[in-house]
Design a protein around this motif. Structure first.
Motif: not given
Length: 529
Positions: A128-133, A136-150, A303-308
């Protein structure tokens, strides 16, 4: 060198714990990425391009994507923690608090009737955080829901590619996959949630890679990492019904190719690992999902949610030494895994996905995440253990990879000869090791930056006020002056232009000053998962 545009970004979010609103800080990043020439492993040189949007490179590629096309940016504005004040002065940062209200905590994975709900909560939290963007976790539309890479996964045999930041995974082998007539490549990318990103930033807390602090790699409860994995899409290699016919697709490029041409990859698997305090022996719960073509979808994005789910694992089932002998009691496999992925399991039925090695298992591989304290300059000596047993290991020796190890306990030193099979005095690590708390991504970054001395091509591009000694001062003054309202999410960017000629005046380090002279390359060996 051309003049570049930089930005000093101070992100001061408001974190609410109980009824108290506290400032939190994040590491500064550039407002716009900067590209420069470099060597293959980040050393001063030519032949490759590095892109920098913060302390560490986004990617290093022989051929850069056109600047008018999207390219990957490393999410590296890691949270600094909760500020600590003494007599009104900011004197340091405390760790973030554990998550005690995460959505998956509403479901008990130990209860067979709640496992699917637990798996759904994990999946929905990440997607729900990542599919709409488009991840791309730097998308400002994410607001406070940040994600990070190594960071520092930009060189070596499995370097990040420049379009989506994917790294090469274990090849999908035709002799293991009933739907393939020939083997195809597999690629993946992992992202940590905010509380996990805090720990990543604590490990890579200096832009000089060799200064990374492996001892800080202990994740806080609630840390979650999601990894999406893709198969190289070759319709000619598919036998029978296409299991990826409508799967989400990305275009990526080979970081070592002489052109920026792309090829298509399609979603096949997703892995999630979460630090869950209810996991008694390891502290972690691992979940695996596979793409399910049979599920309906209203739109391509859906289709991203079609994960069983394939299943869950919260331990290594150390007493299981043969199929069904005894039954797995720290692993749950979903009886409804879709064909053709319903036979892609790990050793003796343990949790795995189609991209993973059937001689091991998800949790088993990750339990080997460690490095030596003495920073040995070769991969084998630095990590001191392979991710899976050597082919020469006996069945009894192979079971050393299926011990239940707490996240703060190293896997242990393995004897190199014969066969790299026998641990020295487990679980005591000899010589002393740093556990990396089940993070093979952090291990990869440390191997590149410490054991192999791969260099950081962004060092000379970092503005003086973003270097470690100055960044702390900037954060302190911003908080003390009260420049931010408590509930503001971000401070507006302040752009400045700094030409190469002004670097000496602004105390920017030269290549020589930071030890960036080219060095001999070590032979690399990454035991594949």
């Amino acid at each position: 060198m051309m003049e570049h545009r930089y930005v000093r970004r101070l992100i001061l979010g408001a974190a609410l714990f109980g009824v108290t609103a506290l400032y939190t800080g994040c590491r500064s990043t550039f407002d716009e990425p900067v590209r420069d020439t470099t060597g293959e492993d980040g050393e001063a040189g030519m032949g490759y391009t590095a892109q920098c949007s913060g302390w560490f490179p986004d990617w290093i590629s022989r051929t850069a994507p056109p600047e008018d096309e999207p390219s990957f940016q490393l999410a590296q504005g890691y949270p600094l923690g909760i500020p600590r004040f003494e007599d009104g002065e900011l004197v340091g940062w405390d760790p973030l608090e554990p998550y005690d209200n995460a959505p998956w905590l509403a479901h008990d994975f130990m209860d067979p009737n709640e496992r699917l709900d637990y798996l759904t909560a994990l999946k929905d939290y990440a997607l729900s955080d990542l599919v709409p963007y488009d991840f791309v976790p730097q998308n400002k539309s994410l607001g406070k829901k940040h994600w990070y890479h190594v960071p520092m996964m930009t060189s070596g045999f499995f370097a990040r590619e420049a379009r989506h930041g994917l790294t090469e995974e274990r090849t999908l082998r035709a002799n293991e996959q009933s739907w393939l007539s020939s083997s195809v490549g597999a690629y993946g990318i992992g992202l940590y949630n905010r509380i996990g990103g805090y720990t990543v930033g604590q490990v890579f807390n200096d832009p000089e890679p060799s200064n990374a602090q492996a001892a800080n790699a202990e994740f806080i409860d609630g840390a979650l990492v999601v990894k999406v994995l893709f198969a190289e899409y070759d319709p000619g290699a598919i036998v029978g019904p296409d299991p990826l016919a409508n799967a989400p697709a990305w275009q990526i490029q080979d970081p070592f190719a002489n052109s920026s041409d792309t090829f298509e990859v399609r979603l096949i698997q997703m892995d999630i690992a979460v630090k869950d305090p209810r996991s008694p022996d390891t502290g972690w719960v691992f979940a695996t999902y596979v793409y399910d073509e049979s599920l309906p979808a209203a739109s391509p994005q859906d289709r991203w949610y079609n994960l069983t789910p394939v299943g869950l694992a919260w331990g290594n089932d150390p007493d299981v030494t043969a199929n069904n002998d005894p039954d797995l009691d720290e692993t749950w496999i979903n009886p409804a895994v879709p064909s053709p992925f319903n036979a892609d399991f790990g050793l003796h039925g343990r949790l795995n996905g189609p991209v993973d090695n059937p001689e091991s298992a998800c949790m088993s591989c990750h339990s080997t995440a460690q490095v030596r304290t003495d920073r040995s300059n070769s991969v084998g000596a630095y990590t001191a253990a392979r991710m899976l047993p050597d082919d020469t290991c006996t069945d009894a020796q192979a079971m050393h990879w299926f011990r239940n190890i707490p996240g703060d306990e190293p896997f242990g030193q393995m004897n190199v000869a014969p066969g790299y099979c026998q641990p020295s005095n487990p679980p005591v690590a000899t010589p002393p090791m740093h556990s990396l708390d089940y993070s093979l991504q952090i291990q990869r970054g440390l191997v590149n930056g410490v054991a192999l001395n791969h260099e950081n091509p962004c060092l000379s591009l970092i503005p003086a006020d973003q270097l470690p000694d100055r960044a702390e001062q900037q954060m302190r003054m911003a908080v003390i002056r009260g420049e931010m309202a408590p509930r503001d999410v971000e401070k507006q960017s302040v752009r400045t232009k700094k030409a190469q000629a002004l670097r000496a005046r602004d105390d920017l380090p030269s290549w020589k000053a930071v030890g960036m002279d080219p060095s001999d390359k070590d032979a690399e060996y990454y035991p594949g998962r």
